[in-house]
Motif scaffolding. Structure first.
Motif, PDB file in Angstrom:
ATOM      1  N   HIS A 178      -3.122   5.959   3.129  1.00  0.00           N
ATOM      2  CA  HIS A 178      -3.579   4.616   3.510  1.00  0.00           C
ATOM      3  C   HIS A 178      -2.370   3.962   4.158  1.00  0.00           C
ATOM      4  O   HIS A 178      -1.451   3.520   3.501  1.00  0.00           O
TER       5      HIS A 178
ATOM      6  N   GLY B  67      -1.009   1.577   5.583  1.00  0.00           N
ATOM      7  CA  GLY B  67      -0.225   0.383   5.292  1.00  0.00           C
ATOM      8  C   GLY B  67       0.308  -0.317   6.529  1.00  0.00           C
ATOM      9  O   GLY B  67       1.496  -0.641   6.607  1.00  0.00           O
TER      10      GLY B  67
ATOM     11  N   PHE C  24       0.897  -3.553   8.779  1.00  0.00           N
ATOM     12  CA  PHE C  24       1.071  -4.952   8.402  1.00  0.00           C
ATOM     13  C   PHE C  24      -0.172  -5.723   8.854  1.00  0.00           C
ATOM     14  O   PHE C  24      -0.460  -5.773  10.057  1.00  0.00           O
ATOM     15  N   PRO C  25      -0.915  -6.321   7.924  1.00  0.00           N
ATOM     16  CA  PRO C  25      -2.223  -6.893   8.277  1.00  0.00           C
ATOM     17  C   PRO C  25      -2.154  -8.079   9.227  1.00  0.00           C
ATOM     18  O   PRO C  25      -3.095  -8.312   9.981  1.00  0.00           O
TER      19      PRO C  25
ATOM     20  N   ASN D 123       2.877  -3.889  15.159  1.00  0.00           N
ATOM     21  CA  ASN D 123       3.070  -2.852  14.155  1.00  0.00           C
ATOM     22  C   ASN D 123       3.859  -1.678  14.727  1.00  0.00           C
ATOM     23  O   ASN D 123       4.817  -1.202  14.118  1.00  0.00           O
TER      24      ASN D 123
ATOM     25  N   ARG E 134      -6.880   3.380  12.548  1.00  0.00           N
ATOM     26  CA  ARG E 134      -5.701   2.926  11.789  1.00  0.00           C
ATOM     27  C   ARG E 134      -4.702   4.065  11.585  1.00  0.00           C
ATOM     28  O   ARG E 134      -3.491   3.869  11.709  1.00  0.00           O
ATOM     29  N   GLN E 135      -5.220   5.257  11.268  1.00  0.00           N
ATOM     30  CA  GLN E 135      -4.305   6.396  11.083  1.00  0.00           C
ATOM     31  C   GLN E 135      -3.599   6.726  12.388  1.00  0.00           C
ATOM     32  O   GLN E 135      -2.428   7.068  12.393  1.00  0.00           O
TER      33      GLN E 135
ATOM     34  N   GLY F  40      -0.915   4.338  12.749  1.00  0.00           N
ATOM     35  CA  GLY F  40       0.149   4.697  11.811  1.00  0.00           C
ATOM     36  C   GLY F  40       1.042   5.812  12.353  1.00  0.00           C
ATOM     37  O   GLY F  40       2.262   5.771  12.218  1.00  0.00           O
TER      38      GLY F  40
END
Ligand code: ADP
Ligand code: ADP
Length: 230
Positions: free
Chosen positions: A86, A88, A90-91, A98, A144-145, A148
Motif C-alpha cells: 500500500h 503510501g 502523500f494524500p 509525490n 497508485r502503484q 509509487g
C-alpha cells in the motif's frame, strides 16, 4: 563487485524472534533478485536491512562497497527507492508533487523536476497531462502503484527495493503491471530486490530467485528457470 552483499547476517528482534539467520547473499548490478517464501520467513526483514529500516543484530550489509552500518539512513534512503504494497502516497500532494518528493529534497530545479515527472509518468504508462495534477484518491489501486514506482525511481536510484509491490492490485491488473515493470527494469537497468510470496511472480520476474524457509534461512538460490525445473 556486487551492488548489495549480506555477510553472515542475523536479525533477532527485541522480543527474541529470530527473523533472519546465517544469511550470505549477493545481488549483482542490473539484476532483478526476487526473495520468495511463505509468510514470516524473513523476506521483508532482509529487504529492510538494505535501507536501514531494520539493522542486523550481527553480520554486515554492504551496499556499493560500503558497510551501511556507518551510513546515514536518511542519506541512504535517498539513494535507494522503496515500494511497498500500500504504496503510501502523500494524500494532500498531487501525483506530480509525490513523484517530485526526492528531487525536491535533493534541490533539483523546477524545470528538471518537471521534465523528470513527465518522463516517469510516460514510463509507467500514465499520460502526464491527465495525471500530474490529480490527487491519490482520484486514482485506481493500479494507478497508485504505478505512481509509487515512478516516485521510487524519480532520482534514478541505483537500487530499488520492492515489498509485495503488486499485492494490492487485482489479478488482471497485476499481470499487466508485472510485465510493464519487467520492461522498465530492463530499460533502466536498476538493481532490484523484490519480495513476494507468489511463486509465479517470482519466476516471471526474477533473474535469480532466493527461496527463504521458515526460521529465516535462505534455502535455495538460482535462476528462475533452474528452480522451476526442480
Ligand atoms: P516475511 O516478509 O517473510 O513475511 P518478516 O521479515 O516480515 O517475514 O518477519 C519474519 C519474522 O519476524 C516473523 O516471525 C515476524 O513475526 C517477525 N517480525 C517481523 N517484524 C518484527 C518486529 N518488529 N518485532 C518482532 N518480530 C517481528
Ligand atoms: P505547486 O502547484 O505546488 O506550485 P506544481 O503542481 O506546479 O506545484 O508542481 C509540483 C510538481 O509537479 C513539480 O515539481 C513537477 O515535478 C510536477 N509537475 C507540475 N506540472 C507538471 C507538468 N505539466 N508536467 C510534468 N510535471 C509537472
Amino acid at each position: 563487485e556486487p551492488v548489495i552483499r549480506f555477510e553472515q547476517v542475523r536479525k533477532e528482534y527485541p522480543d527474541g524472534t529470530v527473523a533472519v539467520e546465517h544469511l550470505d547473499l549477493e545481488v549483482r548490478e542490473h539484476e532483478l533478485m526476487v526473495l520468495v517464501g511463505p509468510s514470516g520467513c524473513g523476506k521483508s526483514t532482509t529487504l529492510r536491512m538494505v535501507n536501514r529500516l531494520v539493522d542486523p543484530t550481527s553480520g554486515r550489509v554492504v551496499v556499493q562497497g560500503r558497510d551501511i552500518a556507518s551510513t546515514d539512513p536518511v542519506e541512504l534512503r535517498r539513494r535507494i527507492g522503496y515500494v511497498i504494497q500500500h504504496v503510501g502516497l502523500f494524500p494532500h500532494r498531487t501525483v506530480g508533487q509525490n513523484i517530485g518528493t526526492v528531487p525536491d529534497l535533493l534541490g533539483w530545479d523546477r524545470a528538471r523536476s518537471k521534465r523528470r515527472t513527465g518522463e516517469l509518468l510516460e514510463l509507467v504508462g500514465l499520460d502526464p497531462d491527465t495525471y500530474t495534477r490529480r490527487y491519490p484518491h482520484q486514482l485506481s489501486g493500479g494507478e497508485r502503484q504505478r505512481v509509487g514506482v515512478a516516485r521510487a525511481l524519480a532520482a534514478d536510484p541505483p537500487v530499488l527495493l520492492m515489498d509485495e509491490p503488486f499485492g494490492a492490485v487485482d489479478p488482471a491488473g497485476r499481470r499487466r503491471l508485472q510485465q510493464e515493470f519487467w520492461r522498465i527494469q530492463r530499460e533502466l537497468g536498476t538493481t532490484v530486490m523484490l519480495v513476494t510470496h507468489d511463486v509465479d511472480e517470482a519466476v516471471r520476474l526474477g533473474d535469480r530467485v532466493a527461496v527463504f524457509a521458515r526460521g529465516g534461512r535462505l534455502e535455495q538460490l538460482g535462476d528462475a528457470v533452474e528452480l522451476l525445473a526442480r
